[in-house]
Write a protein that holds these residues in place. Structure first.
Motif: not given
Length: 167
Positions: A3-8, A76-82, A150-152
């Motif tokens: 699988d092509l997998y990358s996260e950031l 794409i996820d939005k993380i609010m105040a951790k 660059e990886a993503l």
């Protein structure tokens, strides 16, 4: 087959507006609470309402965006105040029209289109290399702005080489 997998994880930089909203709400709540204690107790209801507004609005000023790319799909996820996580967009590269740097000549047509809906999921820093993905959002076109490393970016390019340009 692998699988092509990358996260950031990209932290949105705080703007002056974010700071003004955050500290303005806190100061206003404290002033109304003090006025409620010293002048009239009815203002305490306003202080409670402002406190509730602070609870919901202030976490929105501390944002991070998590990009998760798996086999041609970018989540794409939005993380609010951790503490709070919300899924904001799912982009399938096979259904996208184009992905290129925001200031690329390939984006000239889309950058001049005033009817295009723009969703910015980047840090907001103009010095960082940001990319735009043109996708359909219902019946209309939408420009999704991201800030991949660059990886993503290379993973996305390997998945859809005819649609993803890294120039």
């Amino acid at each position: 087959m692998s699988d092509l997998y990358s996260e950031l994880l990209v932290k949105k930089e705080r703007t002056a507006k974010d700071m003004l909203v955050k500290y303005g709400l806190i100061v206003l709540t404290a002033l109304v609470a003090a006025a409620g204690l010293l002048i009239t107790p009815i203002l305490l209801i306003g202080a409670i309402a402002l406190g509730i507004a602070c609870y919901f609005i202030i976490p929105g000023t501390d944002l991070e965006f998590e990009y998760l790319f798996v086999n041609g799909e970018l989540d794409i996820d939005k993380i609010m105040a951790k503490t709070k996580r919300k899924k904001v967009k799912n982009v399938k590269l096979q259904e996208a029209d184009l992905m290129a740097p925001v200031n690329s000549h390939r984006m000239d047509y889309y950058n001049s289109n005033q009817k295009l809906k723009v969703l910015d999921f980047s840090s907001g820093n103009p010095e960082h290399k940001r990319y735009a993905i043109i996708v359909k959002d219902g019946a209309d076109l939408c420009k999704v702005i991201i800030e991949p490393d660059e990886a993503l970016a290379n993973s996305m390019r390997n998945c859809a080489p005819s649609k993803v340009f890294l120039d």
